[in-house]
Write a protein that holds these residues in place. Structure first.
Motif, PDB file in Angstrom:
ATOM      1  N   MET A  63       0.841  -1.166   0.000  1.00  0.00           N
ATOM      2  CA  MET A  63       0.000   0.000   0.000  1.00  0.00           C
ATOM      3  C   MET A  63       0.887   1.230   0.000  1.00  0.00           C
ATOM      4  N   GLU A  64       0.660   2.109  -0.958  1.00  0.00           N
ATOM      5  CA  GLU A  64       1.379   3.363  -0.995  1.00  0.00           C
ATOM      6  C   GLU A  64       0.438   4.473  -0.591  1.00  0.00           C
ATOM      7  N   LEU A  65       0.904   5.258   0.354  1.00  0.00           N
ATOM      8  CA  LEU A  65       0.117   6.373   0.857  1.00  0.00           C
ATOM      9  C   LEU A  65       0.741   7.659   0.339  1.00  0.00           C
ATOM     10  N   HIS A  66      -0.027   8.435  -0.406  1.00  0.00           N
ATOM     11  CA  HIS A  66       0.470   9.695  -0.958  1.00  0.00           C
ATOM     12  C   HIS A  66      -0.214  10.839  -0.240  1.00  0.00           C
ATOM     13  N   VAL A  67       0.546  11.528   0.595  1.00  0.00           N
ATOM     14  CA  VAL A  67       0.059  12.692   1.331  1.00  0.00           C
ATOM     15  C   VAL A  67       1.031  13.823   1.063  1.00  0.00           C
ATOM     16  N   VAL A  68       0.487  14.985   0.739  1.00  0.00           N
ATOM     17  CA  VAL A  68       1.312  16.158   0.481  1.00  0.00           C
ATOM     18  C   VAL A  68       0.866  17.261   1.431  1.00  0.00           C
ATOM     19  N   ILE A  69       1.806  17.752   2.228  1.00  0.00           N
ATOM     20  CA  ILE A  69       1.524  18.838   3.158  1.00  0.00           C
ATOM     21  C   ILE A  69       2.066  20.126   2.547  1.00  0.00           C
ATOM     22  N   ASN A  70       1.180  21.109   2.401  1.00  0.00           N
ATOM     23  CA  ASN A  70       1.559  22.396   1.828  1.00  0.00           C
ATOM     24  C   ASN A  70       1.629  23.451   2.922  1.00  0.00           C
ATOM     25  N   GLY A  71       2.763  24.102   3.046  1.00  0.00           N
ATOM     26  CA  GLY A  71       2.911  25.164   4.032  1.00  0.00           C
ATOM     27  C   GLY A  71       3.003  24.619   5.440  1.00  0.00           C
ATOM     28  N   ARG A  72       2.779  25.490   6.401  1.00  0.00           N
ATOM     29  CA  ARG A  72       2.882  25.105   7.802  1.00  0.00           C
ATOM     30  C   ARG A  72       1.585  25.367   8.562  1.00  0.00           C
ATOM     31  N   LYS A  73       0.487  25.654   7.843  1.00  0.00           N
ATOM     32  CA  LYS A  73      -0.788  25.937   8.497  1.00  0.00           C
ATOM     33  C   LYS A  73      -1.770  24.806   8.241  1.00  0.00           C
ATOM     34  N   ASP A  74      -2.642  24.605   9.200  1.00  0.00           N
ATOM     35  CA  ASP A  74      -3.702  23.598   9.085  1.00  0.00           C
ATOM     36  C   ASP A  74      -3.163  22.217   8.732  1.00  0.00           C
ATOM     37  N   LEU A  75      -2.075  21.835   9.355  1.00  0.00           N
ATOM     38  CA  LEU A  75      -1.441  20.550   9.052  1.00  0.00           C
ATOM     39  C   LEU A  75      -2.375  19.386   9.336  1.00  0.00           C
ATOM     40  N   ALA A  76      -3.027  19.417  10.489  1.00  0.00           N
ATOM     41  CA  ALA A  76      -3.933  18.329  10.858  1.00  0.00           C
ATOM     42  C   ALA A  76      -5.100  18.250   9.886  1.00  0.00           C
ATOM     43  N   ASP A  77      -5.628  19.406   9.492  1.00  0.00           N
ATOM     44  CA  ASP A  77      -6.753  19.426   8.559  1.00  0.00           C
ATOM     45  C   ASP A  77      -6.336  18.891   7.192  1.00  0.00           C
ATOM     46  N   GLN A  78      -5.144  19.268   6.728  1.00  0.00           N
ATOM     47  CA  GLN A  78      -4.651  18.762   5.446  1.00  0.00           C
ATOM     48  C   GLN A  78      -4.518  17.240   5.481  1.00  0.00           C
ATOM     49  N   LEU A  79      -3.925  16.730   6.549  1.00  0.00           N
ATOM     50  CA  LEU A  79      -3.741  15.288   6.680  1.00  0.00           C
ATOM     51  C   LEU A  79      -5.084  14.575   6.778  1.00  0.00           C
ATOM     52  N   TYR A  80      -5.975  15.112   7.595  1.00  0.00           N
ATOM     53  CA  TYR A  80      -7.304  14.526   7.776  1.00  0.00           C
ATOM     54  C   TYR A  80      -8.038  14.433   6.436  1.00  0.00           C
ATOM     55  N   ARG A  81      -8.091  15.531   5.710  1.00  0.00           N
ATOM     56  CA  ARG A  81      -8.835  15.550   4.440  1.00  0.00           C
ATOM     57  C   ARG A  81      -8.246  14.567   3.422  1.00  0.00           C
ATOM     58  N   GLN A  82      -6.924  14.515   3.345  1.00  0.00           N
ATOM     59  CA  GLN A  82      -6.301  13.621   2.373  1.00  0.00           C
ATOM     60  C   GLN A  82      -6.518  12.156   2.728  1.00  0.00           C
ATOM     61  N   LEU A  83      -6.410  11.819   4.006  1.00  0.00           N
ATOM     62  CA  LEU A  83      -6.651  10.424   4.412  1.00  0.00           C
ATOM     63  C   LEU A  83      -8.111  10.048   4.224  1.00  0.00           C
ATOM     64  N   ARG A  84      -9.010  10.932   4.639  1.00  0.00           N
ATOM     65  CA  ARG A  84     -10.441  10.635   4.503  1.00  0.00           C
ATOM     66  C   ARG A  84     -10.830  10.499   3.028  1.00  0.00           C
ATOM     67  N   ASP A  85     -10.331  11.398   2.191  1.00  0.00           N
ATOM     68  CA  ASP A  85     -10.622  11.309   0.752  1.00  0.00           C
ATOM     69  C   ASP A  85     -10.090  10.001   0.165  1.00  0.00           C
ATOM     70  N   ALA A  86      -8.887   9.594   0.585  1.00  0.00           N
ATOM     71  CA  ALA A  86      -8.305   8.344   0.081  1.00  0.00           C
ATOM     72  C   ALA A  86      -9.149   7.146   0.502  1.00  0.00           C
ATOM     73  N   ILE A  87      -9.694   7.179   1.696  1.00  0.00           N
ATOM     74  CA  ILE A  87     -10.541   6.074   2.169  1.00  0.00           C
ATOM     75  C   ILE A  87     -11.862   6.079   1.427  1.00  0.00           C
ATOM     76  N   GLU A  88     -12.494   7.245   1.347  1.00  0.00           N
ATOM     77  CA  GLU A  88     -13.806   7.325   0.694  1.00  0.00           C
ATOM     78  C   GLU A  88     -13.742   6.999  -0.795  1.00  0.00           C
ATOM     79  N   SER A  89     -12.631   7.337  -1.440  1.00  0.00           N
ATOM     80  CA  SER A  89     -12.502   7.073  -2.874  1.00  0.00           C
ATOM     81  C   SER A  89     -12.085   5.629  -3.166  1.00  0.00           C
ATOM     82  N   GLY A  90     -11.640   4.917  -2.125  1.00  0.00           N
ATOM     83  CA  GLY A  90     -11.208   3.539  -2.320  1.00  0.00           C
ATOM     84  C   GLY A  90      -9.726   3.397  -2.601  1.00  0.00           C
ATOM     85  N   ARG A  91      -8.985   4.516  -2.665  1.00  0.00           N
ATOM     86  CA  ARG A  91      -7.535   4.420  -2.856  1.00  0.00           C
ATOM     87  C   ARG A  91      -6.874   3.730  -1.670  1.00  0.00           C
ATOM     88  N   LEU A  92      -7.453   3.907  -0.490  1.00  0.00           N
ATOM     89  CA  LEU A  92      -7.047   3.136   0.692  1.00  0.00           C
ATOM     90  C   LEU A  92      -8.178   2.154   0.958  1.00  0.00           C
TER      91      LEU A  92
END
Length: 87
Positions: free
Chosen positions: A1-30
């Motif tokens: 399993m390859e997990l592709h997460v990209v963090i942009n900048g230094r703000k809202d890090l938790a939100d960026q990670l949360y959205r990317q993981l949730r989207d990957a799960i909902e889309s079936g990529r995870l």
């Protein structure tokens, strides 16, 4: 399993990670049953704090997207298939 997460900048890090993981799960990529990297490793790879990753994993677990297994790791939880509305 390859997990592709990209963090942009230094703000809202938790939100960026949360959205990317949730989207990957909902889309079936995870897929259900896929193991996520340990929080310490993912934090190191992304250059963010372990607490940020742990808090994100905890929120996704609370929302039933992930499941933690003591001594084994964190996994994508099987999600029920949404039934089509009957007409």
């Amino acid at each position: 399993m390859e997990l592709h997460v990209v963090i942009n900048g230094r703000k809202d890090l938790a939100d960026q990670l949360y959205r990317q993981l949730r989207d990957a799960i909902e889309s079936g990529r995870l897929a259900a049953g896929a193991q996520l990297p340990p929080s310490r490793l993912l934090a190191e790879q992304l250059g963010i704090s372990r607490k940020t990753v742990s808090d994100t994993y905890s929120l996704l677990t609370y929302e039933n997207f992930l499941i933690g297994r003591i001594g084994r790791g964190t996994f994508v939880n099987a999600r029920p298939v949404k039934a089509e509305p009957k007409q």
